[in-house]
Every structure is written in C-alpha cells, then in structure tokens.
Design an enzyme around this catalytic site. Structure first.
Site, PDB file in Angstrom:
ATOM      1  CE1 TYR A  19     -11.611  -1.597  -6.095  1.00 44.47           C
ATOM      2  CE2 TYR A  19     -10.644  -2.494  -8.093  1.00 44.47           C
ATOM      3  CZ  TYR A  19     -10.509  -1.820  -6.896  1.00 44.47           C
ATOM      4  OH  TYR A  19      -9.272  -1.364  -6.518  1.00 44.47           O
ATOM      5  CE  LYS A  74      -6.184  -0.187  -7.563  1.00 46.85           C
ATOM      6  NZ  LYS A  74      -5.176   0.829  -7.191  1.00 46.85           N
TER       7      LYS A  74
HETATM    8  O1  0WD Z   1      -8.893  -2.719   0.250  1.00 50.04           O
HETATM    9  C1  0WD Z   1      -8.123  -1.804  -0.004  1.00 50.04           C
HETATM   10  N1  0WD Z   1      -8.071  -0.725   0.753  1.00 50.04           N
HETATM   11  C2  0WD Z   1      -7.220  -1.934  -1.168  1.00 50.04           C
HETATM   12  C3  0WD Z   1      -6.549  -0.845  -1.653  1.00 50.04           C
HETATM   13  C4  0WD Z   1      -7.089  -3.281  -1.775  1.00 50.04           C
HETATM   14  C5  0WD Z   1      -6.200  -3.305  -2.892  1.00 50.04           C
HETATM   15  C6  0WD Z   1      -5.589  -2.193  -3.364  1.00 50.04           C
HETATM   16  N2  0WD Z   1      -5.767  -0.980  -2.751  1.00 50.04           N
HETATM   17  C7  0WD Z   1      -5.053   0.178  -3.292  1.00 50.04           C
HETATM   18  C8  0WD Z   1      -5.857   1.399  -3.577  1.00 50.04           C
HETATM   19  O2  0WD Z   1      -6.596   1.292  -4.764  1.00 50.04           O
HETATM   20  C9  0WD Z   1      -4.750   2.429  -3.685  1.00 50.04           C
HETATM   21  O3  0WD Z   1      -4.114   2.340  -4.951  1.00 50.04           O
HETATM   22  O4  0WD Z   1      -4.072   0.592  -2.386  1.00 50.04           O
HETATM   23  C10 0WD Z   1      -3.769   1.953  -2.631  1.00 50.04           C
HETATM   24  C11 0WD Z   1      -3.833   2.697  -1.324  1.00 50.04           C
HETATM   25  O5  0WD Z   1      -5.149   2.689  -0.868  1.00 50.04           O
HETATM   26  P1  0WD Z   1      -5.579   2.685   0.656  1.00 50.04           P
HETATM   27  O6  0WD Z   1      -4.401   2.604   1.537  1.00 50.04           O
HETATM   28  O7  0WD Z   1      -6.684   1.715   0.769  1.00 50.04           O
HETATM   29  O8  0WD Z   1      -6.324   4.083   0.763  1.00 50.04           O
HETATM   30  P2  0WD Z   1      -6.054   5.485   1.465  1.00 50.04           P
HETATM   31  O9  0WD Z   1      -5.506   5.294   2.825  1.00 50.04           O
HETATM   32  O10 0WD Z   1      -7.322   6.263   1.312  1.00 50.04           O
HETATM   33  O11 0WD Z   1      -4.934   6.119   0.531  1.00 50.04           O
HETATM   34  C12 0WD Z   1      -5.146   6.442  -0.805  1.00 50.04           C
HETATM   35  C13 0WD Z   1      -4.618   7.820  -0.957  1.00 50.04           C
HETATM   36  C14 0WD Z   1      -5.533   8.980  -0.630  1.00 50.04           C
HETATM   37  O12 0WD Z   1      -6.122   9.051   0.510  1.00 50.04           O
HETATM   38  P3  0WD Z   1      -7.516   9.937   0.626  1.00 50.04           P
HETATM   39  O13 0WD Z   1      -8.412   8.954   1.272  1.00 50.04           O
HETATM   40  O14 0WD Z   1      -7.111  11.094   1.444  1.00 50.04           O
HETATM   41  O15 0WD Z   1      -7.980  10.274  -0.773  1.00 50.04           O
HETATM   42  O16 0WD Z   1      -4.369   8.189  -2.281  1.00 50.04           O
HETATM   43  C15 0WD Z   1      -4.038   9.542  -2.215  1.00 50.04           C
HETATM   44  C16 0WD Z   1      -4.560  10.100  -0.932  1.00 50.04           C
HETATM   45  O17 0WD Z   1      -3.571  10.257   0.059  1.00 50.04           O
HETATM   46  N3  0WD Z   1      -4.599  10.342  -3.283  1.00 50.04           N
HETATM   47  C17 0WD Z   1      -3.883  11.274  -3.910  1.00 50.04           C
HETATM   48  N4  0WD Z   1      -2.605  11.661  -3.735  1.00 50.04           N
HETATM   49  C18 0WD Z   1      -2.166  12.656  -4.533  1.00 50.04           C
HETATM   50  N5  0WD Z   1      -2.933  13.245  -5.457  1.00 50.04           N
HETATM   51  C19 0WD Z   1      -4.749  11.846  -4.855  1.00 50.04           C
HETATM   52  C20 0WD Z   1      -4.216  12.888  -5.646  1.00 50.04           C
HETATM   53  N6  0WD Z   1      -4.933  13.521  -6.566  1.00 50.04           N
HETATM   54  N7  0WD Z   1      -5.962  11.259  -4.745  1.00 50.04           N
HETATM   55  C21 0WD Z   1      -5.852  10.339  -3.792  1.00 50.04           C
END
Ligand code: 0WD
Length: 257
Positions: A156, A163
């Site tokens: 990670y 985080k």
């Molecule tokens: O196992 C997991 N998936 C976990 C996720 C476990 C614990 C926590 N998290 C956290 C992540 O670290 C994040 O903070 O949950 C949050 C959401 O993550 P997610 O739902 O797993 O991931 P995803 O569906 O990819 O959404 C994150 C989004 C980005 O999606 P993409 O894949 O297109 O990068 O963050 C956004 C974007 O929509 N994002 C941004 N939005 C605005 N400006 C930017 C940016 N520069 N970069 C990423």
C-alpha cells in the site's frame, strides 16, 4: 419521508458503479436525498458517470479535477447557484500513480509523493473550505480511508502515508469546522473493495482474501454496508459524532493475528 428528504448533498469521486461513492449515493437516493456529483474531467470519466446517473437525472454533474482550485471553486459556485446551500458532502477521492504505489515507500519519488498527497489529502481540505460557507446551519462531511493508514500494509506504500495524513486531517478539520460552524466530519475506514482505484494495488486480490479470512465476520465488506454507514455519518443519527474514524471492515482491524 426518507432520512434524507429535503437534504442536498455533493458526492465527489464516483468513477463507475463499483465506486464506494456510488454505494453511498445509492443508499442516499433510497432515503430521498437530492445529490449533485463531480467527475474527473476526462471524456471517458464523464461518459461513465453520466450513464450511471441517467435514471436519477441529477441537476448538477460537473467536471472537477481536485488539483485545480478554479475547478473546485466553479463546482461550489454552481451548487450555490442551483441549491443555495449544502447539507452534506461525500469525499471519496484518492490517487497515486500505480508505479509509485507498487514501489517500496523508501523509493517514493518526490513528485509522486506530492501528487498522491495533493489529490488524496489536500483535496479534502480544499473542498471543506469551499463547502463550509454553504452549510450555515451546520452539515456533515465524510471521507474514505483504509487500515493502511494505521498499520503497515505491504503493497500500500505511499497511499498508506496519505491515509494517515487524511485521517489526521479529519481530526483537525473537525475542530476547525465544528467550533463555530457546527459542521461534522468523519472518516470511514473501508475494507478492501474491487474498484477502479484498487486495481492499481499489487496483490489486491490476495489482500482481499486475507482480509476475509482474518476478519471477525469471516468475510469481506459489501458495498451497501459502506453506504449505510455513510447514511449514519451524514444524517442526524450521528449528531454527536465528529473527528471519528469508523472501521467498516467486518472487524478485520481489531484482530491481532
Ligand atoms: O478497496 C478499496 N477500493 C478501498 C478504497 C478501501 C479503502 C478505502 N478506499 C478509498 C480510496 O482510497 C478512495 O479514497 O475509497 C476512496 C474511493 O475509492 P474507490 O471507490 O475504491 O475508487 P474509484 O471508484 O476509482 O474512485 C476514486 C476516484 C477516481 O476514480 P478514477 O478511477 O477514475 O481515478 O477518485 C477520483 C476519480 O473519480 N479522482 C479524482 N477526482 C478529482 N480529481 C482525481 C482528481 N485529480 N483523481 C482521482
């Protein structure tokens, strides 16, 4: 009457139907919330999000790169123009270049560290500052973290350090936003979910299998369970709770094995 009838929220971080922010949005819609959304300003990001949201016909679906202050300001201006206020905000955004996440933390580049911290941590500070004036009667904010911010989770790496900074930002923001403005902010520490962003983490499936086996409930978390915890933290049900980190991980983090 749903729990969120007449409540207006902004959801930042829906990438597709696997996103944690989407699980929260579904739970919020089911309780009658009115939602505005932001998406990454890429044609594919916009297409995916707009298709997903079509049945709900939200009034605002706006591009926003959280590295860009003008984008952030434009989003909150648009929210003010359409709704005049906000009751809650979901921040579900993180990014580090996959190559940086895979590298031992020792080898993180300066540029990669700054980029990851900017998008994954500073963005929360920036959006809280803009959201606060739209919450004159108080409000609630939620962000999403992971156990790698508390303990070393091999693989990670730089995101774990992000985080840790995110979780402590929540505490400082809880103080700054709470004293006069009565705005609450909390973090959910989510168990591993298969999403677009988790695809960048090496051995993610092994981490998920291990998490299920080690957890008290002997399984992984379902997206809907993150959604319902979001409902709790964003609603009056948690009115006395701020600056907290709630683990929604089937009890993984309390086991020492
Ligand atoms: O196992 C997991 N998936 C976990 C996720 C476990 C614990 C926590 N998290 C956290 C992540 O670290 C994040 O903070 O949950 C949050 C959401 O993550 P997610 O739902 O797993 O991931 P995803 O569906 O990819 O959404 C994150 C989004 C980005 O999606 P993409 O894949 O297109 O990068 O963050 C956004 C974007 O929509 N994002 C941004 N939005 C605005 N400006 C930017 C940016 N520069 N970069 C990423």
């Amino acid at each position: 009457m749903g729990l969120f009838s007449n409540k207006i929220g902004l959801v930042m971080g829906v990438a597709n139907d696997h996103s944690i922010a989407w699980a929260m949005s579904e739970a919020l819609y089911a309780e009658g919330a009115e939602l505005a959304f932001t998406h990454l300003p890429t044609p594919s990001g916009e297409r995916r999000v707009k298709r997903l949201l079509e049945p709900h016909a939200p009034k605002l679906v706006l591009p926003c790169d959280v590295q860009n202050d003008a984008d952030i300001a434009r989003v909150f201006e648009a929210v003010r123009g359409v709704y005049e206020r906000l009751d809650f905000l979901v921040h579900s955004i993180a990014f580090a270049p996959p190559a940086e996440i895979r590298r031992p933390y020792l080898d993180t580049s300066r540029a990669g560290w700054h980029l990851a911290m900017d998008i994954s941590v500073y963005s929360l500070v920036a959006v809280c500052r803009e959201a606060a004036p739209l919450m004159p009667e108080g409000g609630a904010i939620v962000t999403i973290s992971y156990f790698g911010g508390e303990k070393v989770m091999p693989g990670y790496n730089v995101m774990g350090v992000c985080k840790a900074a995110l979780e402590h930002s929540v505490r400082y923001l809880a103080w700054d936003l709470g004293r006069e403005r009565k705005i609450r902010i909390n973090a959910i520490s989510a168990g591993p979910m298969r999403t677009l962003s988790s695809a960048g983490i090496s051995d993610f499936d092994q981490m998920r299998d291990h998490a299920a086996r080690k957890s008290c409930l002997n399984r992984n978390v379902a997206p809907a369970e993150l959604g319902t915890t979001g409902l709790y933290l964003l609603s009056h049900l948690s009115n006395g709770v701020t600056g907290e980190l709630i683990h929604v991980d089937c009890g993984y983090s309390i086991v020492g094995l």
